[in-house]
Design a protein around this motif. Sequence first.
Motif, mmCIF file in Angstrom:
data_model
loop_
_atom_site.group_PDB
_atom_site.id
_atom_site.type_symbol
_atom_site.label_atom_id
_atom_site.label_comp_id
_atom_site.label_asym_id
_atom_site.label_seq_id
_atom_site.Cartn_x
_atom_site.Cartn_y
_atom_site.Cartn_z
ATOM 1 N N UNK A 116 0.818 -1.218 0.000
ATOM 2 C CA UNK A 116 0.000 0.000 0.000
ATOM 3 C C UNK A 116 0.851 1.267 0.000
ATOM 4 N N UNK A 117 2.122 1.130 0.365
ATOM 5 C CA UNK A 117 2.993 2.317 0.455
ATOM 6 C C UNK A 117 4.389 1.946 -0.001
ATOM 7 N N UNK A 118 5.365 2.830 0.241
ATOM 8 C CA UNK A 118 6.729 2.543 -0.207
ATOM 9 C C UNK A 118 7.282 1.222 0.338
ATOM 10 N N UNK A 119 7.853 0.428 -0.566
ATOM 11 C CA UNK A 119 8.544 -0.817 -0.202
ATOM 12 C C UNK A 119 10.013 -0.583 -0.540
ATOM 13 N N UNK A 120 10.793 -0.274 0.472
ATOM 14 C CA UNK A 120 12.154 0.198 0.211
ATOM 15 C C UNK A 120 13.185 -0.804 0.705
ATOM 16 N N UNK A 121 14.222 -1.006 -0.090
ATOM 17 C CA UNK A 121 15.312 -1.886 0.320
ATOM 18 C C UNK A 121 14.794 -3.260 0.690
ATOM 19 N N UNK A 122 15.076 -3.657 1.943
ATOM 20 C CA UNK A 122 14.599 -4.953 2.421
ATOM 21 C C UNK A 122 13.091 -5.099 2.263
ATOM 22 N N UNK A 123 12.379 -3.973 2.306
ATOM 23 C CA UNK A 123 10.923 -4.011 2.142
ATOM 24 C C UNK A 123 10.543 -4.492 0.748
ATOM 25 N N UNK A 124 11.301 -4.038 -0.239
ATOM 26 C CA UNK A 124 11.031 -4.503 -1.601
ATOM 27 C C UNK A 124 11.427 -5.978 -1.727
ATOM 28 N N UNK A 125 12.482 -6.355 -1.019
ATOM 29 C CA UNK A 125 12.908 -7.765 -1.092
ATOM 30 C C UNK A 125 11.846 -8.689 -0.487
ATOM 31 N N UNK A 126 11.179 -8.217 0.568
ATOM 32 C CA UNK A 126 10.088 -9.004 1.146
ATOM 33 C C UNK A 126 8.953 -9.126 0.118
ATOM 34 N N UNK A 130 7.278 -12.646 -1.990
ATOM 35 C CA UNK A 130 5.892 -13.102 -2.137
ATOM 36 C C UNK A 130 5.705 -13.621 -3.565
ATOM 37 N N UNK A 131 4.634 -14.360 -3.774
ATOM 38 C CA UNK A 131 4.427 -14.964 -5.104
ATOM 39 C C UNK A 131 3.680 -14.042 -6.058
ATOM 40 N N UNK A 132 2.883 -13.134 -5.480
ATOM 41 C CA UNK A 132 2.105 -12.178 -6.288
ATOM 42 C C UNK A 132 2.126 -10.841 -5.552
ATOM 43 N N UNK A 133 1.949 -9.760 -6.316
ATOM 44 C CA UNK A 133 1.990 -8.444 -5.687
ATOM 45 C C UNK A 133 0.856 -7.552 -6.199
ATOM 46 N N UNK A 134 0.181 -6.901 -5.234
ATOM 47 C CA UNK A 134 -0.825 -5.902 -5.575
ATOM 48 C C UNK A 134 -0.282 -4.559 -5.095
ATOM 49 N N UNK A 135 -0.320 -3.552 -5.953
ATOM 50 C CA UNK A 135 0.196 -2.234 -5.570
ATOM 51 C C UNK A 135 -0.929 -1.228 -5.421
ATOM 52 N N UNK A 136 -0.882 -0.424 -4.364
ATOM 53 C CA UNK A 136 -1.857 0.648 -4.171
ATOM 54 C C UNK A 136 -1.369 1.930 -4.818
ATOM 55 N N UNK A 137 -2.221 2.973 -4.837
ATOM 56 C CA UNK A 137 -1.828 4.233 -5.477
ATOM 57 C C UNK A 137 -0.566 4.856 -4.862
ATOM 58 N N UNK A 138 -0.339 4.593 -3.587
ATOM 59 C CA UNK A 138 0.843 5.186 -2.926
ATOM 60 C C UNK A 138 2.052 4.253 -2.927
ATOM 61 N N UNK A 139 1.922 3.116 -3.570
ATOM 62 C CA UNK A 139 3.040 2.157 -3.537
ATOM 63 C C UNK A 139 4.253 2.728 -4.278
#
Length: 722
Positions: A116-126, A130-139
């Motif tokens: 739903x929001x920024x996925x930075x560094x290790x956050x993006x790696x997490x 995952x097997x699938x990703x849904x992104x929100x407007x603030x992602x």
Amino acid sequence: MTCTHSYWVVPLPALQRSSAMSDFVQTRRVGNVLVITIQNPPVNALSHAVRLGLTTAVAAAREDTLVQAVVLASSGTLFIGGADIREFGQPRQPPLLSQVCDEIEALNKPVVAAVHGPALGGGMEVALAAHFRVGGPQAQFALPEVLLGLMPGAGGTQRTPRLIGAKAALDLMLTGRRIEAARARELGLVDRLADDPLETAIIWAQALADQGAAPRRTCDGHGLDDIQASAAAIQAARIEVQRKHSQLFSPARIVDAVAAALEQPFEACIRLESELFLQCLDSPQRLGLVHAFFAEREALKVPEAAADAPRRLERIGVIGGGTMGAGIAVSLLDAGLQVILVERDEASLARGRATVEKVYEGLVAKHRLSPEACAGRLAQLEGAVGYGALADADLVIEAVFEDMAVKKAVFTELATICKPGAVLATNTSYLDVDVIAASSGRASDVIGLHFFSPANVMKLLEVVVPRQAAADAVATGFALAKRLRKVAVRAGVCDGFIGNRILACYRRAAEYMVEDGASPYEVDAALRGFGFPMGLFQVMDLAGGDIAWAARKRRAATRPADERYVHISDRLCERGWFGQKTQRGWYRYADGDRHGQPDPEVLAIIAQERRRAGVTPRVFSAQEIVQRYLGAMINEGANVVLEGIALRPLDVDVVLVNGYGFPRYRGGPLLYADQVGLPVLLERMQAWAVEDAQFWRPSELLLDLAHRGESFASLNRRGDKR
Ligand code: NAI
């Protein structure tokens, strides 16, 4: 879908025992979907407790037969802000993030990340695990490790290219740039965009569970299937790294890790990534870059900002549309502020406006700005002759000629015209801001805002605090810096504030070396070798020798009689050789050439000056050049701290890194001083003082720290100067 929201904490003994740990990762079941929610304010950093919570939750999902799919989510503004930087330098406590990511990916039930929001560094790696990703407007997605001298170390160098290809992955990892949700969708980083990513992820996960769908693991992705294209992207990245970052350690390791992905199986590549990551972690560059990162944040902690809320900032006046005024105007317009540019006559105003327009035309031509955005920004620019237009400005920045009489006249008039509460700022480089403030008759509203050239590009802003400035006026200076995305540093009033005062000192050290036998080209080469992007003499040619010449003439009368003075710069200026703009300075510039060539005539002038001064030239090694140059920089940096012109040593570091080309990966001159060792530095200075005791007089602060076996870092930690 009917959702039965049953909230529960992971029912494992470890978590049941510690309610504090369960605060970080919570789980609830929605139908057959286990929703794992990370909750570690303010940024959901992947601290040890979060990692432990995640593996525990993943284990629960694996074991629980009622769970057939998993959603990975988080609360707060960010999805996950990255690793917990406070853990750097501490012993690494398992589970490591790479292990957590491997466990998420290995899960035998589909895992959907709701970003739903920024996925930075290790956050993006997490998210990638995952097997699938849904992104929100603030992602947003970014792998900014390279900016701290690191590389992704939890599978990022392997999963990213397998998902989106080598070229896009390398671009993300080598620049650290953030990309928005829509771009992430184009790249294939997210599968779906949704206004409510959590709800969409739960519905999708439930559908996957209902279909009995298998996990789609990123490690099996097809991003590298086109071997030829991948190899070409890797080769191009290698060349780029060599060209732009040859002195940096981690970018080349990132390319190595991606290159391995073409040749070795995933598990072997993950092991290699882990080894390379550790090398980066241990490198001195990581120390320097992390210091620079924290120092920029610490520098914002100034007494005035804590004391008072900033004043309003919407309509900003800029007086003077020359080099600086026009650049400042662009910087303000870029930040969405309204700008009133005031000049002394119509012709100068037209010139100033044309300079602003030229910057934007350049950006449009390079496709860095759309024509619409360009028009939008220029629509916010008003021009005026006379100060009447500034009556309702919230802040006025004066950037007229560097002449006290002119500045005083401007501030006297501004004080009567500007509304009460407007902040009046001067961009002076060297003049006494206390005197300027006094001339206004409303000194509490006056501060210095010292921008650097080109003002729309350079990150540094010195917020100069005269004696009578109101705390909220100073806080407004810091608020402006934030709005402009600049790095702000508080500076006290003295000749040159923090940066230019220190520059004046190391510039003298360089000129002494030239008169004593080093050529300016040797000095510049040595400095580039240390990591400065340009040598000092190249910088002087870029800035224009005339400005410094005027300052030298102004100071001639007050220069101490025992101060050594080198006349070489004056000899060049007398010939009209001001640098790039006159095609001659310390270097010669052919048409359009910005690098310059060594000039035998300059060397002849230097030789003549040496004879005049009775100097027998001697040889300087590159090492000695760097030692003396930095010695002068560090010593004056210490004086600046001692006198309270800079609040802490780290403020000096931030100024030199962001305004004067000091290599960021070395952290700054005072961090570097600690690494060399203060007693070693003092010993060198004592040896040089035999030739010139006046110049090489060690700072009392340096002596004091060395005597007590302390370092500049100890002052940073204490937040005071003694
Ligand atoms: P500049 O000579 O390029 O521009 C000065 C402008 O002010 C001219 O366009 C002139 O027409 C205008 N002006 C003069 N008197 C005026 C008045 N009374 N009312 C309205 N406009 C007036 O000078 P530059 O380089 O832009 O410098 C401006 C100030 O910024 C100086 O105080 C300088 O020390 C400082 N500064 C300069 C830096 C540089 O690298 N050039 C860096 C940081 C600060």
